[in-house]
Scaffold this motif. Structure first.
Motif, PDB file in Angstrom:
ATOM      1  N   ASP A   9     -44.927  28.181  29.905  1.00 45.55           N
ATOM      2  CA  ASP A   9     -46.362  28.408  29.944  1.00 45.55           C
ATOM      3  C   ASP A   9     -46.693  27.019  29.460  1.00 45.55           C
ATOM      4  O   ASP A   9     -47.628  26.658  29.688  1.00 45.55           O
ATOM      5  N   HIS A  10     -46.113  26.856  28.154  1.00 50.07           N
ATOM      6  CA  HIS A  10     -46.899  25.671  27.746  1.00 50.07           C
ATOM      7  C   HIS A  10     -46.235  24.181  28.148  1.00 50.07           C
ATOM      8  O   HIS A  10     -46.522  23.852  28.350  1.00 50.07           O
ATOM      9  N   LEU A  11     -44.414  24.561  28.700  1.00 54.36           N
ATOM     10  CA  LEU A  11     -44.768  23.330  30.163  1.00 54.36           C
ATOM     11  C   LEU A  11     -45.638  23.117  31.005  1.00 54.36           C
ATOM     12  O   LEU A  11     -46.076  21.905  31.574  1.00 54.36           O
ATOM     13  N   VAL A  12     -45.546  24.494  31.127  1.00 53.28           N
ATOM     14  CA  VAL A  12     -46.330  24.337  32.498  1.00 53.28           C
ATOM     15  C   VAL A  12     -48.183  23.611  32.314  1.00 53.28           C
ATOM     16  O   VAL A  12     -48.942  22.542  32.610  1.00 53.28           O
ATOM     17  N   ARG A  13     -48.928  24.019  30.994  1.00 52.84           N
ATOM     18  CA  ARG A  13     -50.047  23.345  30.195  1.00 52.84           C
ATOM     19  C   ARG A  13     -49.641  21.607  29.978  1.00 52.84           C
ATOM     20  O   ARG A  13     -50.698  20.820  31.153  1.00 52.84           O
ATOM     21  N   ALA A  14     -48.422  21.702  29.894  1.00 55.17           N
ATOM     22  CA  ALA A  14     -48.531  20.786  29.199  1.00 55.17           C
ATOM     23  C   ALA A  14     -48.505  19.519  30.439  1.00 55.17           C
ATOM     24  O   ALA A  14     -48.864  18.082  30.441  1.00 55.17           O
ATOM     25  N   LEU A  15     -48.290  19.670  31.770  1.00 60.81           N
ATOM     26  CA  LEU A  15     -47.630  18.850  32.657  1.00 60.81           C
ATOM     27  C   LEU A  15     -49.094  19.557  33.869  1.00 60.81           C
ATOM     28  O   LEU A  15     -49.271  18.686  34.847  1.00 60.81           O
ATOM     29  N   GLU A  16     -49.892  19.819  33.406  1.00 59.63           N
ATOM     30  CA  GLU A  16     -50.748  20.352  34.388  1.00 59.63           C
ATOM     31  C   GLU A  16     -51.650  19.159  34.859  1.00 59.63           C
ATOM     32  O   GLU A  16     -51.979  19.139  36.312  1.00 59.63           O
ATOM     33  N   ARG A  17     -51.758  18.055  34.275  1.00 54.20           N
ATOM     34  CA  ARG A  17     -52.263  16.378  35.458  1.00 54.20           C
ATOM     35  C   ARG A  17     -51.155  16.420  36.297  1.00 54.20           C
ATOM     36  O   ARG A  17     -51.970  15.727  37.303  1.00 54.20           O
ATOM     37  N   PRO A  18     -50.051  15.761  35.852  1.00 54.68           N
ATOM     38  CA  PRO A  18     -49.575  15.133  37.130  1.00 54.68           C
ATOM     39  C   PRO A  18     -48.972  16.498  38.330  1.00 54.68           C
ATOM     40  O   PRO A  18     -49.543  15.812  38.772  1.00 54.68           O
ATOM     41  N   VAL A  19     -48.837  17.645  37.646  1.00 53.61           N
ATOM     42  CA  VAL A  19     -48.741  18.536  38.777  1.00 53.61           C
ATOM     43  C   VAL A  19     -50.102  18.209  40.006  1.00 53.61           C
ATOM     44  O   VAL A  19     -49.429  18.966  40.919  1.00 53.61           O
ATOM     45  N   SER A  20     -51.198  18.341  39.525  1.00 51.60           N
ATOM     46  CA  SER A  20     -52.534  18.492  40.151  1.00 51.60           C
ATOM     47  C   SER A  20     -52.581  16.747  40.814  1.00 51.60           C
ATOM     48  O   SER A  20     -52.497  17.321  41.884  1.00 51.60           O
ATOM     49  N   GLN A  21     -52.598  16.266  41.212  1.00 49.93           N
ATOM     50  CA  GLN A  21     -52.197  14.720  40.977  1.00 49.93           C
ATOM     51  C   GLN A  21     -50.970  14.626  41.925  1.00 49.93           C
ATOM     52  O   GLN A  21     -51.444  13.576  42.916  1.00 49.93           O
ATOM     53  N   GLY A  22     -50.526  15.885  41.922  1.00 50.46           N
ATOM     54  CA  GLY A  22     -48.940  15.749  43.259  1.00 50.46           C
ATOM     55  C   GLY A  22     -47.304  14.936  42.315  1.00 50.46           C
ATOM     56  O   GLY A  22     -46.581  14.620  43.169  1.00 50.46           O
ATOM     57  N   THR A  23     -47.731  14.698  41.300  1.00 50.24           N
ATOM     58  CA  THR A  23     -46.339  13.380  41.227  1.00 50.24           C
ATOM     59  C   THR A  23     -45.466  14.439  40.577  1.00 50.24           C
ATOM     60  O   THR A  23     -44.208  14.218  40.263  1.00 50.24           O
ATOM     61  N   VAL A  24     -45.168  15.395  39.989  1.00 47.13           N
ATOM     62  CA  VAL A  24     -44.651  16.006  39.727  1.00 47.13           C
ATOM     63  C   VAL A  24     -44.517  17.424  40.447  1.00 47.13           C
ATOM     64  O   VAL A  24     -45.446  18.313  40.579  1.00 47.13           O
ATOM     65  N   GLU A  25     -43.286  17.746  40.216  1.00 50.11           N
ATOM     66  CA  GLU A  25     -43.437  19.835  40.849  1.00 50.11           C
ATOM     67  C   GLU A  25     -42.596  20.484  39.993  1.00 50.11           C
ATOM     68  O   GLU A  25     -41.208  19.701  39.714  1.00 50.11           O
ATOM     69  N   LEU A  26     -42.878  21.420  39.861  1.00 49.93           N
ATOM     70  CA  LEU A  26     -41.833  22.393  38.498  1.00 49.93           C
ATOM     71  C   LEU A  26     -41.495  23.971  39.859  1.00 49.93           C
ATOM     72  O   LEU A  26     -42.570  24.237  40.655  1.00 49.93           O
ATOM     73  N   HIS A  27     -40.206  24.045  39.612  1.00 53.51           N
ATOM     74  CA  HIS A  27     -39.551  25.158  40.238  1.00 53.51           C
ATOM     75  C   HIS A  27     -38.678  25.617  39.367  1.00 53.51           C
ATOM     76  O   HIS A  27     -37.957  24.968  38.218  1.00 53.51           O
ATOM     77  N   TRP A  28     -39.057  26.839  39.268  1.00 60.22           N
ATOM     78  CA  TRP A  28     -38.137  27.828  37.883  1.00 60.22           C
ATOM     79  C   TRP A  28     -36.842  29.048  38.025  1.00 60.22           C
ATOM     80  O   TRP A  28     -37.223  29.052  39.347  1.00 60.22           O
ATOM     81  N   ALA A  29     -36.053  28.392  37.852  1.00 59.68           N
ATOM     82  CA  ALA A  29     -34.993  29.241  38.068  1.00 59.68           C
ATOM     83  C   ALA A  29     -35.843  31.074  37.375  1.00 59.68           C
ATOM     84  O   ALA A  29     -36.198  31.103  36.229  1.00 59.68           O
ATOM     85  N   SER A  30     -35.394  31.773  38.789  1.00 60.13           N
ATOM     86  CA  SER A  30     -35.657  33.335  37.395  1.00 60.13           C
ATOM     87  C   SER A  30     -34.920  33.995  36.660  1.00 60.13           C
ATOM     88  O   SER A  30     -35.855  34.648  36.114  1.00 60.13           O
ATOM     89  N   ALA A  31     -33.978  33.465  36.368  1.00 64.00           N
ATOM     90  CA  ALA A  31     -32.912  34.275  35.495  1.00 64.00           C
ATOM     91  C   ALA A  31     -32.568  32.923  34.628  1.00 64.00           C
ATOM     92  O   ALA A  31     -32.170  31.943  35.715  1.00 64.00           O
ATOM     93  N   ALA A  32     -32.011  32.857  33.896  1.00 65.87           N
ATOM     94  CA  ALA A  32     -31.163  32.026  32.604  1.00 65.87           C
ATOM     95  C   ALA A  32     -29.923  32.080  33.188  1.00 65.87           C
ATOM     96  O   ALA A  32     -28.751  32.181  31.888  1.00 65.87           O
ATOM     97  N   THR A  33     -28.863  32.308  33.544  1.00 67.69           N
ATOM     98  CA  THR A  33     -28.037  33.048  33.886  1.00 67.69           C
ATOM     99  C   THR A  33     -26.909  32.168  34.719  1.00 67.69           C
ATOM    100  O   THR A  33     -27.461  30.424  35.600  1.00 67.69           O
ATOM    101  N   TRP A  34     -25.793  31.404  35.086  1.00 67.59           N
ATOM    102  CA  TRP A  34     -24.609  30.585  35.386  1.00 67.59           C
ATOM    103  C   TRP A  34     -24.593  30.512  36.882  1.00 67.59           C
ATOM    104  O   TRP A  34     -25.066  29.251  37.611  1.00 67.59           O
ATOM    105  N   ALA A  35     -25.426  32.216  37.828  1.00 72.29           N
ATOM    106  CA  ALA A  35     -24.661  32.519  38.997  1.00 72.29           C
ATOM    107  C   ALA A  35     -26.964  30.993  39.795  1.00 72.29           C
ATOM    108  O   ALA A  35     -25.829  30.746  40.784  1.00 72.29           O
TER     109      ALA A  35
END
Length: 193
Positions: free
Chosen positions: A6-32
């Motif tokens: 959540d902190h990272l999403v807030r920190a990157l709010e501006r570049p995400v809204s400007q379309g210069t950064v896209e965020l994608h999250w892994a659904s789990a922090a597993t190797w697979a």
């Protein structure tokens, strides 16, 4: 980890809204999960939020992922290189928001996680030398990624992240925590249009 996400999403709010950064999250922090996700790229940046350390008994850094049962599983740095090579192309930048990601042994400077990733083919790794507070990590991410989104070189982005940390307190030394490992001399990893 959800709080840090959540902190990272807030920190990157501006570049995400400007379309210069896209965020994608892994659904789990597993190797697979990470293995499968790397095939869905291309991924330019991998930002790891989690635990890591340096194991002097094995003279190697490691990150902590989860196993299939949700328990912590140490993954040696050289194995993370194997995983990242599954990306096509391999991610150019890895950001390690984990403790001791930049720590290495005195006998082998490439034994730490960040150095091992660069040695294995990642163009640049931003890592933390020491433990970093949530507040400083948020400020660093905001300054770092905003600079990259504006077409700055990776060296300038690290400096911008450090300056952002300086703005959190007049008495902090945490601005010393982030460091940069590079493979080659190219500071401009991304062409921003």
């Amino acid at each position: 980890m959800d709080k840090e996400k959540d902190h990272l999403v807030r920190a990157l709010e501006r570049p995400v809204s400007q379309g210069t950064v896209e965020l994608h999250w892994a659904s789990a922090a597993t190797w697979a999960e990470l293995h499968g996700m790397l095939f869905g790229g291309p991924w330019h940046v991998v930002h790891f939020i989690g635990h890591g350390d340096f194991d002097p008994a094995h003279d190697e850094g490691f990150l902590v992922l989860a196993d299939d049962d949700g328990r912590a599983r140490r993954v040696a740095a050289h194995r993370m290189v194997d995983l990242l090579r599954q990306g096509n192309p391999m991610p150019r930048l890895v950001v390690l928001n984990s403790c001791a990601g930049a720590q290495a042994s005195s006998s082998d400077l490439f034994s730490g996680t960040a150095a091992a990733l660069v040695r294995g083919g990642v163009s640049a790794v931003a890592a933390m030398q020491y433990e970093i507070s949530d507040n400083a990590a948020i400020a660093f991410a905001r300054g770092f990624y905003t600079a990259i989104a504006h077409g700055r070189g990776i060296d300038e982005a690290l400096s911008s992240g450090r300056v952002a940390i300086l703005g959190t307190s007049d008495h902090t030394l945490e601005w010393l925590t982030p460091v940069l490992y590079l493979r080659g001399r190219d500071m401009n990893l991304f062409a921003v249009h």
